[in-house]
Design a protein around this motif. Structure first.
Motif, PDB file in Angstrom:
ATOM      1  N   UNK A 145     -19.901  11.621  27.365  1.00  0.00           N
ATOM      2  CA  UNK A 145     -18.820  11.612  26.399  1.00  0.00           C
ATOM      3  C   UNK A 145     -17.523  11.164  27.008  1.00  0.00           C
ATOM      4  N   UNK A 146     -16.439  11.353  26.264  1.00  0.00           N
ATOM      5  CA  UNK A 146     -15.128  10.903  26.730  1.00  0.00           C
ATOM      6  C   UNK A 146     -14.669  11.714  27.938  1.00  0.00           C
ATOM      7  N   UNK A 147     -14.909  13.044  27.904  1.00  0.00           N
ATOM      8  CA  UNK A 147     -14.478  13.867  29.013  1.00  0.00           C
ATOM      9  C   UNK A 147     -15.268  13.560  30.276  1.00  0.00           C
ATOM     10  N   UNK A 148     -16.573  13.355  30.149  1.00  0.00           N
ATOM     11  CA  UNK A 148     -17.392  13.015  31.313  1.00  0.00           C
ATOM     12  C   UNK A 148     -16.997  11.658  31.886  1.00  0.00           C
ATOM     13  N   UNK A 149     -16.660  10.711  31.009  1.00  0.00           N
ATOM     14  CA  UNK A 149     -16.229   9.390  31.484  1.00  0.00           C
ATOM     15  C   UNK A 149     -14.925   9.479  32.272  1.00  0.00           C
ATOM     16  N   UNK A 150     -14.011  10.345  31.798  1.00  0.00           N
ATOM     17  CA  UNK A 150     -12.738  10.481  32.511  1.00  0.00           C
ATOM     18  C   UNK A 150     -12.953  11.114  33.876  1.00  0.00           C
ATOM     19  N   UNK A 151     -13.796  12.153  33.935  1.00  0.00           N
ATOM     20  CA  UNK A 151     -14.052  12.793  35.225  1.00  0.00           C
ATOM     21  C   UNK A 151     -14.786  11.856  36.184  1.00  0.00           C
ATOM     22  N   UNK A 152     -15.727  11.051  35.652  1.00  0.00           N
ATOM     23  CA  UNK A 152     -16.468  10.109  36.520  1.00  0.00           C
ATOM     24  C   UNK A 152     -15.552   9.045  37.108  1.00  0.00           C
ATOM     25  N   UNK A 153     -14.614   8.560  36.308  1.00  0.00           N
ATOM     26  CA  UNK A 153     -13.690   7.543  36.806  1.00  0.00           C
ATOM     27  C   UNK A 153     -12.760   8.092  37.871  1.00  0.00           C
ATOM     28  N   UNK A 154     -12.307   9.354  37.670  1.00  0.00           N
ATOM     29  CA  UNK A 154     -11.397   9.940  38.649  1.00  0.00           C
ATOM     30  C   UNK A 154     -12.123  10.395  39.909  1.00  0.00           C
ATOM     31  N   UNK A 155     -13.421  10.695  39.806  1.00  0.00           N
ATOM     32  CA  UNK A 155     -14.174  11.177  40.967  1.00  0.00           C
ATOM     33  C   UNK A 155     -14.549  10.050  41.928  1.00  0.00           C
ATOM     34  N   UNK A 156     -14.698   8.822  41.451  1.00  0.00           N
ATOM     35  CA  UNK A 156     -15.095   7.692  42.301  1.00  0.00           C
ATOM     36  C   UNK A 156     -13.894   6.783  42.464  1.00  0.00           C
ATOM     37  N   UNK A 157     -13.151   6.900  43.573  1.00  0.00           N
ATOM     38  CA  UNK A 157     -11.962   6.054  43.737  1.00  0.00           C
ATOM     39  C   UNK A 157     -12.372   4.608  44.058  1.00  0.00           C
TER      40      UNK A 157
ATOM     41  N   UNK B 223     -13.301  -3.801  36.373  1.00  0.00           N
ATOM     42  CA  UNK B 223     -13.645  -2.761  37.329  1.00  0.00           C
ATOM     43  C   UNK B 223     -13.926  -1.437  36.619  1.00  0.00           C
ATOM     44  N   UNK B 224     -13.068  -1.126  35.655  1.00  0.00           N
ATOM     45  CA  UNK B 224     -13.287   0.106  34.887  1.00  0.00           C
ATOM     46  C   UNK B 224     -14.580   0.040  34.104  1.00  0.00           C
ATOM     47  N   UNK B 225     -14.867  -1.096  33.532  1.00  0.00           N
ATOM     48  CA  UNK B 225     -16.085  -1.253  32.757  1.00  0.00           C
ATOM     49  C   UNK B 225     -17.310  -1.098  33.643  1.00  0.00           C
ATOM     50  N   UNK B 226     -17.296  -1.690  34.833  1.00  0.00           N
ATOM     51  CA  UNK B 226     -18.433  -1.590  35.744  1.00  0.00           C
ATOM     52  C   UNK B 226     -18.658  -0.141  36.185  1.00  0.00           C
ATOM     53  N   UNK B 227     -17.574   0.584  36.474  1.00  0.00           N
ATOM     54  CA  UNK B 227     -17.697   1.988  36.901  1.00  0.00           C
ATOM     55  C   UNK B 227     -18.283   2.858  35.798  1.00  0.00           C
ATOM     56  N   UNK B 228     -17.838   2.680  34.588  1.00  0.00           N
ATOM     57  CA  UNK B 228     -18.321   3.495  33.478  1.00  0.00           C
ATOM     58  C   UNK B 228     -19.777   3.184  33.157  1.00  0.00           C
ATOM     59  N   UNK B 229     -20.153   1.905  33.219  1.00  0.00           N
ATOM     60  CA  UNK B 229     -21.550   1.552  32.938  1.00  0.00           C
ATOM     61  C   UNK B 229     -22.474   2.123  34.002  1.00  0.00           C
ATOM     62  N   UNK B 230     -22.033   2.136  35.237  1.00  0.00           N
ATOM     63  CA  UNK B 230     -22.852   2.691  36.308  1.00  0.00           C
ATOM     64  C   UNK B 230     -23.078   4.192  36.099  1.00  0.00           C
ATOM     65  N   UNK B 231     -22.041   4.916  35.764  1.00  0.00           N
ATOM     66  CA  UNK B 231     -22.173   6.347  35.527  1.00  0.00           C
ATOM     67  C   UNK B 231     -22.977   6.648  34.274  1.00  0.00           C
TER      68      UNK B 231
END
Length: 498
Positions: free
Chosen positions: A462-474, A445-453
Motif C-alpha cells: 500500500x501507500x504506507x508500505x511504499x513510503x517506508x520501502x523508499x525511505x529504508x533503501x537509500x 529511480x523512484x519508479x524502479x525502487x517501488x517496482x522492485x519492492x
C-alpha cells in the motif's frame, strides 16, 4: 421529666423519691430548690450542699397507674404533655426521648387517639376504671422497660445542630430542626390566605354552635352560682339629656359595631373557600416534593456525591436520565429500577469486550488480560505522542507574528522539453512529472525502487508500505533538481555555440 438523686446520681424517674421542702424567709422560698434524694440516701441522712437531714420534705411518687388507657401511666401522660409544650407538637422524636421508654410512633398514635380523636374532644375520656389492673400494669411496664434495655442500640443517631438555622446543615438553606427550607417549593402559597378573615358562618354546622350567653349560663349552672340580679334604675337617671343621649348613643353604637362579628355573606364564603382549595393544592405539591426528598435520602449530599464519584461517566449519565421517573416510583422501586439498568449496562459492556476478543483471536482469559494490558499501554503512548505533536504544531515563534505569514505562491508546471531522459517517459508520465515538478531521472529511480519492492512483497503493497520501502533503501546518489537543470542548460548552450 427525668429525675436523678443529687447525692448518688441514680436515676429515680420511675421510683418513689424524696424532695426537699424546707423554706426560709417571709416569702417562703425553698432552701434547696429541685433537690431530690433516693430512698437509701434519705435513710442514711445525706447532706449535700445546703441540704441538711433536718429539712422538711415531701414524698414524690411516680404516678405509675393508668388514667386514660391500660398501657399508659399518669406519669407518662404528664411527660408527654410537658414534652409537647417544650419541643412543640409534632416533634415526636424529642417528645419520645422526654417520655422515655416510648418510641415516636407510640407517642404520635397515643396523642392522636386520646387527645384529638376522643369522644369528648378537646378533653380526654376519663370515665374508665383501672383500679383492678394496677398489678398487671406494673408488670407490663417492668417487662417493657427490660425489653427496651435488652434491645441493641445500633448506630448512634447523628448529633443534632445547636440551632435550627439555614447554616447548620450541609445543604444550604435547610433547617434540620424544623425539616423546612429557607425557600420552600411554592414559596408564595401562604400569600393567598395570610390576610383572610371570616365572619359568622351558619353553614357547615355553624348554627349548632352555642352563643356566648348560653355558654355563660351553662358555666353558672355547673358552678352553682345564682343568677345575677339586675337593679332597675330610676327613670330620671335612666333618661339622659338629649345632647348626652346623642353622644352616649353614638358611643354605644360604636362599641356594638366593634364588639359584634358580622355575618359572612354566602358569595364571599364561596370565594374564600375556593381560595382555600387553591392554597391546599399548592401546599400538597410542596409536601409531595418534600416527601420525595426525605424518602430518598437526598439530604445526605456528601454521601451521594462520594458514591457518584466512584461510578463511571456512563453510569452517571444513565442515572441522570432515570431521575425523571423518581416522582412516579417509590424509593425501593426506583432503586431496583436503577440497579437493573446498571446491570444491563455492565452486561452490554462485557459482551462488547468478548466480541472484540473474538475479532482479535483471543481465546482465553489470560490472553484477554494480556491484550487489555497491551492495548492500554499503546493508547498511553499514542496519547503522549499526540500531545507532543500538538505542542510542536501549535508553537509559533515570537519574532515572527502571525500577521506577517503569507501563503506560499503557487508554482507553474515544469518544462521538460530540454530534459535528456524525456524520451524514456510515456505521455502520461511526462504530464505527471511536469505537474509535480520532478525531472525524469529522479522519477525513473523512484519508479524502479517501488517496482522492485512491489515484486518482492508479492504484489501486496500500500501507500504506507511504499513510503517506508523508499525511505529504508537509500539511493547511491539522488540528483538534485538544480544540478540536473544546470547540466541541461550547459548542453543547450554548447549546442548553440556549435
Amino acid at each position: 421529666m427525668k429525675a436523678s438523686c443529687d447525692s448518688c446520681s441514680a436515676d429515680i424517674t420511675h421510683n418513689v423519691h424524696v424532695r426537699c421542702a424546707e423554706t426560709q424567709g417571709s416569702l417562703q422560698r425553698l432552701t434547696c430548690p429541685d433537690f431530690d434524694l433516693c430512698v437509701p440516701c434519705f435513710l442514711t441522712g445525706k447532706s449535700v450542699g445546703p441540704h441538711r437531714p433536718t429539712h422538711a420534705y415531701r414524698i414524690i411518687s411516680s404516678h405509675a397507674f393508668p388514667i386514660f388507657t391500660a398501657d399508659w401511666g399518669a406519669d407518662e401522660e404528664l411527660l408527654l404533655i410537658e414534652g409537647a409544650e417544650m419541643y412543640g407538637l409534632g416533634n415526636w422524636a424529642d417528645m419520645s426521648e422526654h417520655v422515655g421508654g416510648r418510641t415516636k410512633e407510640e407517642c404520635e398514635q397515643h396523642y392522636e387517639e386520646i387527645y384529638l380523636r376522643g369522644d369528648e374532644f378537646p378533653l380526654p375520656h376519663i370515665d374508665t376504671d383501672f383500679s383492678d389492673d394496677q398489678e398487671a400494669f406494673s408488670q407490663r411496664k417492668k417487662a417493657r422497660l427490660e425489653e427496651l434495655q435488652r434491645r441493641p442500640l445500633g448506630a448512634s443517631p447523628p448529633p443534632k445542630p445547636l440551632a435550627s438555622a439555614p447554616t447548620c446543615h450541609e445543604i444550604s438553606g435547610f433547617m434540620p430542626g424544623r425539616l423546612e427550607f429557607e425557600t420552600e417549593y411554592e414559596n408564595e402559597a401562604e400569600t393567598l390566605v395570610k390576610d383572610m378573615e371570616f365572619g359568622k358562618v351558619y353553614a357547615f354546622g355553624g348554627e349548632l354552635q352555642p352563643s356566648a350567653e348560653m355558654v355563660e349560663e351553662e358555666r353558672r349552672v355547673q358552678a352553682g352560682e345564682p343568677e345575677p340580679v339586675v337593679e332597675e334604675k330610676e327613670e330620671e337617671e335612666k333618661v339622659p339629656s338629649p345632647k348626652k343621649e346623642k353622644k352616649d348613643g353614638g358611643e354605644e353604637e360604636e362599641e356594638e359595631e366593634v364588639g359584634v362579628t358580622p355575618d359572612e355573606p354566602e358569595a364571599d364564603l364561596e370565594l374564600k373557600l375556593s381560595v382555600l382549595e387553591m392554597f391546599n393544592e399548592r401546599y400538597d405539591k410542596r409536601m409531595a416534593a418534600k416527601e420525595v426528598i426525605f424518602d430518598r435520602g437526598l439530604m445526605n449530599y456528601k454521601t451521594i456525591s462520594a458514591n457518584e464519584r466512584k461510578r463511571t461517566k456512563e453510569e452517571r449519565d444513565l442515572i441522570t436520565r432515570t431521575k425523571v421517573f423518581a416522582r412516579v416510583q417509590t424509593a425501593e422501586d426506583a432503586e431496583v429500577f436503577v440497579d437493573g439498568l446498571l446491570y444491563e449496562l455492565a452486561l452490554r459492556k462485557r459482551i462488547a469486550e468478548l466480541q472484540e476478543y473474538r475479532r482479535m483471536g483471543v481465546t482465553t482469559i489470560a490472553e484477554g488480560e494480556k491484550y487489555d494490558h497491551q492495548k492500554s499501554s499503546r493508547s498511553t503512548k499514542t496519547s503522549y505522542r499526540d500531545s507532543i505533536l500538538s505542542t510542536h504544531t501549535s508553537y509559533i515563534p515570537r519574532h515572527r507574528p502571525t500577521s506577517s505569514l503569507k501563503p506560499r505562491p503557487t508554482t507553474s508546471a515544469l518544462t521538460l522539453s530540454t530534459s535528456s531522459s524525456l524520451h524514456l517517459l510515456t505521455p502520461l508520465e511526462q504530464t505527471l512529472c511536469s505537474t509535480l515538478r520532478i525531472l525524469p531521472k529522479p522519477y525513473l529511480y523512484l519508479k524502479e525502487t517501488l517496482l522492485r519492492e512491489w515484486s518482492r512483497s508479492g504484489g501486496r503493497m500500500g501507500a504506507e508500505e511504499a513510503r517506508r520501502a523508499h525511505l529504508a533503501v537509500p539511493p547511491p546518489r539522488r540528483p538534485r533538481e538544480r544540478d540536473s537543470v544546470s547540466e541541461d542548460r550547459r548542453r543547450e548552450v554548447g549546442s548553440n555555440m556549435l
